[in-house]
Design a protein around this motif. Structure first.
Motif, mmCIF file in Angstrom:
data_model
loop_
_atom_site.group_PDB
_atom_site.id
_atom_site.type_symbol
_atom_site.label_atom_id
_atom_site.label_comp_id
_atom_site.label_asym_id
_atom_site.label_seq_id
_atom_site.Cartn_x
_atom_site.Cartn_y
_atom_site.Cartn_z
ATOM 1 N N THR A 1 0.818 -1.214 0.000
ATOM 2 C CA THR A 1 0.000 0.000 0.000
ATOM 3 C C THR A 1 0.852 1.263 0.000
ATOM 4 N N ILE A 2 2.144 1.104 0.282
ATOM 5 C CA ILE A 2 3.063 2.240 0.208
ATOM 6 C C ILE A 2 3.804 2.258 -1.124
ATOM 7 N N THR A 3 4.309 1.101 -1.552
ATOM 8 C CA THR A 3 5.147 1.070 -2.751
ATOM 9 C C THR A 3 4.365 1.231 -4.051
ATOM 10 N N THR A 4 3.056 0.985 -4.039
ATOM 11 C CA THR A 4 2.271 1.212 -5.264
ATOM 12 C C THR A 4 2.200 2.695 -5.625
ATOM 13 N N TRP A 5 2.524 3.552 -4.671
ATOM 14 C CA TRP A 5 2.584 4.992 -4.967
ATOM 15 C C TRP A 5 3.870 5.347 -5.718
ATOM 16 N N GLY A 6 4.845 4.457 -5.681
ATOM 17 C CA GLY A 6 6.132 4.703 -6.315
ATOM 18 C C GLY A 6 7.125 5.334 -5.358
ATOM 19 N N LYS A 7 8.414 5.086 -5.621
ATOM 20 C CA LYS A 7 9.464 5.584 -4.738
ATOM 21 C C LYS A 7 9.458 7.110 -4.638
ATOM 22 N N ASP A 8 9.214 7.761 -5.746
ATOM 23 C CA ASP A 8 9.248 9.230 -5.751
ATOM 24 C C ASP A 8 8.038 9.848 -5.076
ATOM 25 N N ASP A 9 7.022 9.037 -4.822
ATOM 26 C CA ASP A 9 5.795 9.566 -4.206
ATOM 27 C C ASP A 9 5.546 8.955 -2.835
ATOM 28 N N VAL B 1 6.129 10.201 -0.026
ATOM 29 C CA VAL B 1 5.539 11.223 0.844
ATOM 30 C C VAL B 1 4.028 11.273 0.673
ATOM 31 N N ALA B 2 3.537 11.069 -0.564
ATOM 32 C CA ALA B 2 2.097 11.078 -0.809
ATOM 33 C C ALA B 2 1.438 9.873 -0.144
ATOM 34 N N ALA B 3 2.123 8.743 -0.174
ATOM 35 C CA ALA B 3 1.598 7.544 0.480
ATOM 36 C C ALA B 3 1.470 7.763 1.980
ATOM 37 N N PHE B 4 2.502 8.369 2.578
ATOM 38 C CA PHE B 4 2.470 8.651 4.015
ATOM 39 C C PHE B 4 1.394 9.679 4.346
ATOM 40 N N ARG B 5 1.303 10.704 3.509
ATOM 41 C CA ARG B 5 0.282 11.739 3.758
ATOM 42 C C ARG B 5 -1.119 11.139 3.685
ATOM 43 N N ASN B 6 -1.308 10.227 2.744
ATOM 44 C CA ASN B 6 -2.602 9.564 2.613
ATOM 45 C C ASN B 6 -2.975 8.820 3.892
ATOM 46 N N MET B 7 -1.989 8.182 4.510
ATOM 47 C CA MET B 7 -2.240 7.477 5.768
ATOM 48 C C MET B 7 -2.686 8.449 6.862
ATOM 49 N N LEU B 8 -2.004 9.577 6.950
ATOM 50 C CA LEU B 8 -2.356 10.567 7.982
ATOM 51 C C LEU B 8 -3.753 11.139 7.761
ATOM 52 N N GLU B 9 -4.091 11.344 6.503
ATOM 53 C CA GLU B 9 -5.386 11.978 6.197
ATOM 54 C C GLU B 9 -6.542 10.985 6.235
ATOM 55 N N ARG B 10 -6.293 9.759 5.803
ATOM 56 C CA ARG B 10 -7.360 8.749 5.810
ATOM 57 C C ARG B 10 -7.691 8.284 7.222
ATOM 58 N N PHE B 11 -6.729 8.346 8.104
ATOM 59 C CA PHE B 11 -6.928 7.940 9.496
ATOM 60 C C PHE B 11 -6.538 9.112 10.393
ATOM 61 N N PRO B 12 -7.419 10.100 10.492
ATOM 62 C CA PRO B 12 -7.066 11.377 11.142
ATOM 63 C C PRO B 12 -6.988 11.329 12.663
#
Length: 478
Positions: free
Chosen positions: A238-246, A248-259
């Motif tokens: 669920t992190i690596t499908t965002w790609g190595k360059d993204d 940060v977006a994967a991590f941000r998604n975790m913070l926002e989806r589970f506030p």
């Protein structure tokens, strides 16, 4: 083949070792009683947590478990298996006709969750009908499988002791202890059933699990509505499908989806140090802090490398960026919105090295939780605690016989003699042999008799019996 389910059966006559089928012909003439016992003869841990017998009794032995169809199925299978008819058809039909298919056995055992030093009796089994003397040891195969839940519960409890001791030294209290060792072992188990049994056994000591089978097993066999809990958590996919360059977006998604609440995020997909220092520590720092205002706690999970080294470096990076406080014991604490979980390489053997390194570096054990899989549920066997089931007493021709074995090549396998009781002494526990014990002091409880479950332990009772003395002492002093 028709009539024989692939991979298993609910026919109790088939849940034994092949040679047991022939044992009704091997006892001395006029045998009327066979009495056997189960113990931990030694092993890795000096004490054992007795647990899991109730699962076996409810799953396999309680109620009308013998039917004509099961007898006929067993006879056909065993005749093919041995190439001749050696099956005790007469004996099983006797149980069906005279006991309505209920097993004429009496099983006594220490209360589930009891912590007993090895080399003590934990369970006894005997027939209640003199014509069914052969029945006692027929079910050795099944009953000895209590070794697995017992050993998992023991292994888990000894890890709890280690964690509790470090919390006691470096944390303000033991409140977080029930969630300090999380079960990651479902996928590494040999079957869904073993995951349920083993995972439930871990929950005797802790309350964190990702093994759903464990909570359904505890619900079904110990009446526990919810034995374990978990939190939203990321896996590498669920992190690596965002790609190595993204990332940060994967991590941000975790913070926002589970506030709010606890949320765990695996952070070593590429570079754990960059993830901690630059992604969590810079780009997402304000979001991590803001989430804390909603009772949110980010739990960062490294999942590779040398555990003691990785844990300390992660804590030091976060401490430098997010700051620390000092608790009442003089150890460092991260802010409450940030914690770490080490889920790689965790076992009884490795916990000490991680926690001692934290203590040396003045980090409280409260900052860290652990996850364990294979080492928790799979890296053990029947010899971990040297579990054995042996006959110790019989009645033959009306005479009482104290039965034992004592191999000249291995006196460690010497078995106990006679009827047994387990008694509390000033030094702990003692097994009284040859009927010399005091029945009034016997700690063994009759849990099963003539097909009926006589004692139904709740999961709360089991947990109370297995609780650490340190935890009991801290609770009593509050």
């Amino acid at each position: 083949m028709a009539g024989f389910p692939a991979g298993g059966t609910d026919n109790i006559l088939l849940v034994t070792d092949s040679y047991k089928v022939t044992h009704h012909m091997q006892y001395p003439p006029n045998t009327t009683t066979v009495y056997s016992y189960f113990e931990s003869r030694g092993g890795k841990f000096p004490n054992t947590v007795f647990f899991g017998l109730q699962y076996i009794l409810k799953r396999w032995l309680t109620g009308q478990v013998i039917t004509l169809a099961k007898i006929e199925e067993a006879k056909e299978l065993y005749t093919r298996h041995f190439g001749k008819d050696l099956f005790n058809e007469e004996g099983w039909k006797y149980i069906l006709e005279h006991h309505n298919g209920y097993l004429p056995l009496r099983i006594k055992a220490v209360p589930e969750g009891s912590v007993i030093p090895y080399k003590n009796v934990l369970m006894t089994v005997e027939n209640t009908d003199p014509k069914c003397f052969w029945l006692t040891n027929y079910f050795e195969t099944l009953l000895v499988q209590v070794w697995y839940p017992m050993t998992v519960a023991t292994n888990s409890r000894y890890q709890k002791e280690i964690i509790a001791s470090y919390l006691d030294e470096t944390a303000d209290n033991l409140a977080g202890l029930p969630f300090k060792l999380h079960d990651f072992g479902f996928r590494g188990s040999t079957s869904v059933e073993s995951a349920g049994i083993g995972g439930m056994s871990h929950l005797v000591n802790f309350m964190g699990t990702d093994t759903i089978a464990s909570i359904t097993t505890a619900r079904t066999y110990y009446g526990c509505p919810m034995a374990g809990f978990s939190i939203p958590a990321a896996e590498h996919s669920t992190i690596t499908t965002w790609g190595k360059d993204d990332e940060v977006a994967a991590f941000r998604n975790m913070l926002e989806r589970f506030p709010d609440g606890l949320m765990a995020c695996v952070s070593d997909s590429y570079d754990i140090w960059n993830a901690c220092e630059n992604v969590w520590g810079k780009e997402l720092k304000e979001l991590v802090i803001a989430r804390g205002k909603h009772n949110g706690t980010l739990v960062v999970r490294p999942d590779s490398g040398d555990p003691p080294e990785v844990v300390i470096k992660v804590l030091n990076i976060f401490g430098a960026i997010f700051g620390t406080s000092e608790n009442s014991k003089g150890y460092k604490m991260l802010p409450p919105y940030l914690r770490v979980i080490q889920g790689d390489g965790i076992s009884y053997e490795t916990l000490e090295s991680i926690l001692s390194r934290m203590k040396e570096n003045k980090w409280s054990a409260e900052n860290l939780a652990f996850g364990s899989g294979g080492a928790l549920l799979q890296r053990l066997n029947r010899d971990t605690q040297k579990c054995a089931f042996k006959c110790s007493f019989a009645v033959v021709d009306g005479k009482q016989v104290n039965v034992f074995k004592d191999p000249i090549t291995d006196h460690g396998k010497k078995s106990k003699k006679g009827r047994l009781t387990l008694e509390k002494t000033k030094d702990g526990y003692a097994t009284m042999e040859e009927g010399h014990g005091d029945p009034k002091k016997d700690l063994l409880v009759t849990v099963f008799e003539n097909g009926k479950l006589l004692k139904d332990y709740s999961f709360d009772e089991v947990r109370q019996n297995a609780e650490l003395d340190l935890v009991k002492q801290r609770k009593s002093s509050q």
